[in-house]
Scaffold this motif. Sequence first.
Motif, PDB file in Angstrom:
ATOM      1  N   GLN A   1       0.985  -1.187   0.211  1.00  0.00           N
ATOM      2  CA  GLN A   1       0.161  -0.117   0.150  1.00  0.00           C
ATOM      3  C   GLN A   1       0.788   1.261  -0.131  1.00  0.00           C
ATOM      4  OE1 GLN A   1      -1.319  -1.564   3.613  1.00  0.00           O
ATOM      5  NE2 GLN A   1      -3.418  -1.576   3.086  1.00  0.00           N
ATOM      6  N   ASP A   2       1.909   1.303   0.259  1.00  0.00           N
ATOM      7  CA  ASP A   2       3.040   2.323   0.567  1.00  0.00           C
ATOM      8  C   ASP A   2       3.168   3.067  -0.825  1.00  0.00           C
ATOM      9  OD1 ASP A   2       5.872   2.703   2.424  1.00  0.00           O
ATOM     10  OD2 ASP A   2       5.741   3.619   0.602  1.00  0.00           O
ATOM     11  N   ARG A   3       3.066   4.314  -0.614  1.00  0.00           N
ATOM     12  CA  ARG A   3       3.029   5.529  -1.912  1.00  0.00           C
ATOM     13  C   ARG A   3       4.393   6.275  -2.104  1.00  0.00           C
ATOM     14  NH1 ARG A   3      -0.389   3.219  -5.233  1.00  0.00           N
ATOM     15  NH2 ARG A   3      -0.489   5.105  -6.463  1.00  0.00           N
ATOM     16  N   ARG A   4       5.330   5.767  -1.345  1.00  0.00           N
ATOM     17  CA  ARG A   4       6.405   6.778  -1.333  1.00  0.00           C
ATOM     18  C   ARG A   4       7.202   6.932  -2.729  1.00  0.00           C
ATOM     19  NH1 ARG A   4      10.333   3.917   3.037  1.00  0.00           N
ATOM     20  NH2 ARG A   4       8.137   3.321   3.814  1.00  0.00           N
ATOM     21  N   THR A   5       7.191   5.959  -3.423  1.00  0.00           N
ATOM     22  CA  THR A   5       7.713   5.940  -4.828  1.00  0.00           C
ATOM     23  C   THR A   5       6.691   6.543  -6.035  1.00  0.00           C
ATOM     24  OG1 THR A   5       7.154   3.532  -5.409  1.00  0.00           O
ATOM     25  CG2 THR A   5       9.301   4.212  -4.406  1.00  0.00           C
ATOM     26  N   ALA A   6       5.678   7.074  -5.526  1.00  0.00           N
ATOM     27  CA  ALA A   6       4.963   7.514  -6.573  1.00  0.00           C
ATOM     28  C   ALA A   6       5.366   8.739  -7.729  1.00  0.00           C
ATOM     29  CB  ALA A   6       3.695   8.454  -5.799  1.00  0.00           C
ATOM     30  N   GLY A   7       6.627   9.552  -7.082  1.00  0.00           N
ATOM     31  CA  GLY A   7       6.929  10.403  -7.780  1.00  0.00           C
ATOM     32  C   GLY A   7       7.790   9.650  -9.209  1.00  0.00           C
ATOM     33  N   ALA A   8       8.610   8.689  -8.601  1.00  0.00           N
ATOM     34  CA  ALA A   8       9.226   7.753  -9.489  1.00  0.00           C
ATOM     35  C   ALA A   8       8.357   7.172 -10.674  1.00  0.00           C
ATOM     36  CB  ALA A   8      10.209   6.776  -8.903  1.00  0.00           C
ATOM     37  N   CYS A   9       7.348   6.554 -10.323  1.00  0.00           N
ATOM     38  CA  CYS A   9       6.496   6.029 -11.075  1.00  0.00           C
ATOM     39  C   CYS A   9       5.677   7.158 -12.090  1.00  0.00           C
ATOM     40  CB  CYS A   9       5.257   5.350 -10.151  1.00  0.00           C
ATOM     41  SG  CYS A   9       6.099   3.766  -9.210  1.00  0.00           S
ATOM     42  N   ALA A  10       5.504   8.146 -11.519  1.00  0.00           N
ATOM     43  CA  ALA A  10       4.819   9.342 -12.285  1.00  0.00           C
ATOM     44  C   ALA A  10       5.914   9.475 -13.564  1.00  0.00           C
ATOM     45  CB  ALA A  10       4.441  10.415 -11.670  1.00  0.00           C
ATOM     46  N   ARG A  11       7.270   9.649 -13.213  1.00  0.00           N
ATOM     47  CA  ARG A  11       8.253   9.978 -14.056  1.00  0.00           C
ATOM     48  C   ARG A  11       8.090   8.787 -15.265  1.00  0.00           C
ATOM     49  NH1 ARG A  11      10.745  12.185  -9.916  1.00  0.00           N
ATOM     50  NH2 ARG A  11      11.782  10.400  -9.190  1.00  0.00           N
ATOM     51  N   LEU A  12       7.950   7.468 -14.695  1.00  0.00           N
ATOM     52  CA  LEU A  12       7.978   6.462 -15.694  1.00  0.00           C
ATOM     53  C   LEU A  12       6.914   6.343 -16.528  1.00  0.00           C
ATOM     54  CD1 LEU A  12      10.077   4.114 -15.451  1.00  0.00           C
ATOM     55  CD2 LEU A  12       8.572   2.744 -14.081  1.00  0.00           C
ATOM     56  N   ARG A  13       5.714   6.891 -15.888  1.00  0.00           N
ATOM     57  CA  ARG A  13       4.572   6.880 -17.003  1.00  0.00           C
ATOM     58  C   ARG A  13       4.519   7.802 -17.927  1.00  0.00           C
ATOM     59  NH1 ARG A  13       1.742   5.740 -12.035  1.00  0.00           N
ATOM     60  NH2 ARG A  13       1.190   7.929 -11.672  1.00  0.00           N
ATOM     61  N   GLY A  14       5.549   8.893 -17.645  1.00  0.00           N
ATOM     62  CA  GLY A  14       5.724   9.853 -18.575  1.00  0.00           C
ATOM     63  C   GLY A  14       6.535   9.609 -19.559  1.00  0.00           C
ATOM     64  N   ASP A  15       7.062   8.378 -19.600  1.00  0.00           N
ATOM     65  CA  ASP A  15       8.243   8.055 -20.386  1.00  0.00           C
ATOM     66  C   ASP A  15       7.481   6.842 -21.233  1.00  0.00           C
ATOM     67  OD1 ASP A  15      10.074   6.278 -21.897  1.00  0.00           O
ATOM     68  OD2 ASP A  15      11.535   6.793 -20.375  1.00  0.00           O
TER      69      ASP A  15
ATOM     70  N   THR B   1      -9.036   6.301  -0.779  1.00  0.00           N
ATOM     71  CA  THR B   1      -7.539   6.549  -1.361  1.00  0.00           C
ATOM     72  C   THR B   1      -7.528   6.406  -2.627  1.00  0.00           C
ATOM     73  OG1 THR B   1      -7.409   4.171  -1.211  1.00  0.00           O
ATOM     74  CG2 THR B   1      -6.616   5.478   0.776  1.00  0.00           C
ATOM     75  N   GLY B   2      -8.519   7.115  -3.334  1.00  0.00           N
ATOM     76  CA  GLY B   2      -8.295   7.066  -4.787  1.00  0.00           C
ATOM     77  C   GLY B   2      -9.315   6.020  -5.246  1.00  0.00           C
ATOM     78  N   LEU B   3      -9.219   5.819  -6.581  1.00  0.00           N
ATOM     79  CA  LEU B   3     -10.208   4.600  -7.216  1.00  0.00           C
ATOM     80  C   LEU B   3      -8.926   3.750  -8.009  1.00  0.00           C
ATOM     81  CD1 LEU B   3     -13.130   6.257  -8.736  1.00  0.00           C
ATOM     82  CD2 LEU B   3     -13.214   4.640  -6.994  1.00  0.00           C
TER      83      LEU B   3
ATOM     84  N   ALA C   1      -5.738   7.980  -8.613  1.00  0.00           N
ATOM     85  CA  ALA C   1      -4.827   8.171  -7.448  1.00  0.00           C
ATOM     86  C   ALA C   1      -5.479   9.400  -6.854  1.00  0.00           C
ATOM     87  CB  ALA C   1      -3.597   8.299  -7.223  1.00  0.00           C
ATOM     88  N   GLU C   2      -6.078  10.403  -7.626  1.00  0.00           N
ATOM     89  CA  GLU C   2      -6.362  11.664  -6.761  1.00  0.00           C
ATOM     90  C   GLU C   2      -7.870  11.781  -6.660  1.00  0.00           C
ATOM     91  OE1 GLU C   2      -3.753  13.551  -6.318  1.00  0.00           O
ATOM     92  OE2 GLU C   2      -2.682  12.117  -7.720  1.00  0.00           O
ATOM     93  N   ALA C   3      -8.670  10.901  -7.153  1.00  0.00           N
ATOM     94  CA  ALA C   3     -10.178  11.213  -6.825  1.00  0.00           C
ATOM     95  C   ALA C   3     -10.105  10.779  -5.327  1.00  0.00           C
ATOM     96  CB  ALA C   3     -10.835   9.868  -7.343  1.00  0.00           C
ATOM     97  N   ARG C   4     -11.429  11.473  -4.771  1.00  0.00           N
ATOM     98  CA  ARG C   4     -11.614  11.274  -3.283  1.00  0.00           C
ATOM     99  C   ARG C   4     -13.065  10.962  -3.119  1.00  0.00           C
ATOM    100  NH1 ARG C   4      -7.575  10.272  -3.055  1.00  0.00           N
ATOM    101  NH2 ARG C   4      -5.722  10.960  -2.081  1.00  0.00           N
ATOM    102  N   GLY C   5     -13.562  10.445  -1.977  1.00  0.00           N
ATOM    103  CA  GLY C   5     -14.893   9.716  -1.883  1.00  0.00           C
ATOM    104  C   GLY C   5     -15.814  11.113  -1.879  1.00  0.00           C
TER     105      GLY C   5
END
Length: 516
Positions: free
Chosen positions: A103-117, A349-351, A358-362
């Motif tokens: 469940q840990d999201r600490r690497t969200a930044g790294a994954c966002a950069r990856l999604r941009g590639d 915690t997003g959908l 990930a940004e959506a809220r209930g």
Amino acid sequence: MAELLLALDQGTTSTRAILFGPDLLPRAAAQRALPQHYPAPAWVEHEPEDIWSASLAVLREALARGGAGGREVAGLGITNQRETALVWDRATGRAIHRAIVWQDRRTAGACARLRGDAAASALVAERTGLLPDPYFSATKLAWILDNVAGARAAAERGDLCFGTVDSFLLFRLTGGRVHATDATNAARTMLFDIRRGAWDEDLLRLFRIPAALLPEVRDCAAEFGTTEPGLLGGAAVPVRGMAGDQQAATLGQACFAPGMVKATYGTGCFALLNTGSVAVASRHRLLTTIAWQLGGRRTYALEGAIFAAGATVQWLRDGLGLIAEAREAGELAARADPRQAVYLVPAFTGLGAPWWDAEARGALFGLTRGTTRAEIARAALESVAYQTADLLAAMEADLAAGLPDAAASAPERRVLRVDGGMVASDWTMQFLADLLGAPVDRPTVLETTALGAAYLAGVQAGLRAGPEAAGTHWRRDRRFLPAMAREEAERRLAGWRDAVRRTLTAGRAGDPTEAC
Ligand SMILES: Nc1ncnc2c1ncn2[C@@H]1O[C@H](COP(=O)(O)OP(=O)(O)O)[C@@H](O)[C@H]1O
Ligand SMILES: O=P(O)(O)OC[C@H](O)CO
């Protein structure tokens, strides 16, 4: 004669061991809660020594309660929370950092950069069947190597081991003799080529992971070594089964034929649909994963994950104080005003699938002055069924495009097999059947995850036939048949999809069958 089967289910919130007879009926069980650590917002960790001590304690307790010694156990099956990453010292077995939980999201930044590639994202999807997301192990492992002093150099020297929880427990149980995992757990690391069934060098380079760290990958039913004689009931118990918990539940539910599908309703919900020997690439943001590997042959599945299933009931109880116990949710929902169309979109915690927002809220929709806690409880339980309907619609569309034969020829596909704590709610299961317009089957053994692990150990021990054989260990407790008119179900689904559309962050559609 050794004919008992022992299963260890190391889950996110608890660790359980169940001793099964050769008939795969449970004989004794033990359970311990697992402490959670939240060192920073969106970080989730487990203490590796807690995982180990709880695992050993429940295994010993289950044996003692069943009046069995280690010698009577034909095989131990290990199943586990998936993706959670550990790194430990090969010589001492001590972890160099706490386990970083799925469940840990600490690497969200790294994954966002990856999604941009685009090229990197395509490589990940094509080789692993996954999406670049912090959920999977690769970026967690890279984080440990980059943030623990000296870790990267030690990893390159071959002094460290990486593994998911199964692999860590196996290493400890065998006294450091075996560093291995199984194909289903490897499939969740984002480093494994699910079609070739091998660690992928391009991905290792992309995530900067030294190959020397990695466990050997074996079949789900295999000889994984024997436990240290002093650990379990005075004997060296053979470890003979291993699978990630959702894959083990798929086996426990005996979803052996292509087109068969199970959904496990715990805190979240994970649905897996068997696609046989074909790794169907999803066009609807579902995951493609290995369901099991037996005799070197892989069976694949499409998987959808919902983050909030039982969590919505916990929210009614702990967040809103509307109920004192989970089982009251169904009683309350049954008293709700049928004329009120209240929808809860539980994006706490997003959908998850098929939206991955990930940004959506209930949000709650359709409140009037007449709305009471009963309608809110009903909306919470209904939201679980609506989300399942979205997952299954996306799966059906993927199946029709990727595996038309299975889509057309598997009558069992229309039946949903359910398990997990939340299926105790008859009200929710009936609504699920109504909404899907399909039967919902609840089995007699609800501990399907442990059952799947025991089954694998039993296959390896020669006590059980493999999935290809006729016959099954699966027994139905109750079938919920749809009783709602189709137009009514469609009307409600349309209302739900409108609510989802209004909850999603800008630019997303509210139709789960729209290809991405
Ligand atoms: N009778 C019930 N009605 C509705 N939800 C329930 C009921 N009993 C348990 N639950 C829910 O099921 C979940 C626990 O299921 P479990 O399979 O043990 O979850 P996990 O393995 O994720 O901890 C909790 O979120 C709880 O709120
Ligand atoms: O431990 P559970 O039952 O919450 O399952 C966790 C899943 O394996 C995460 O992918």
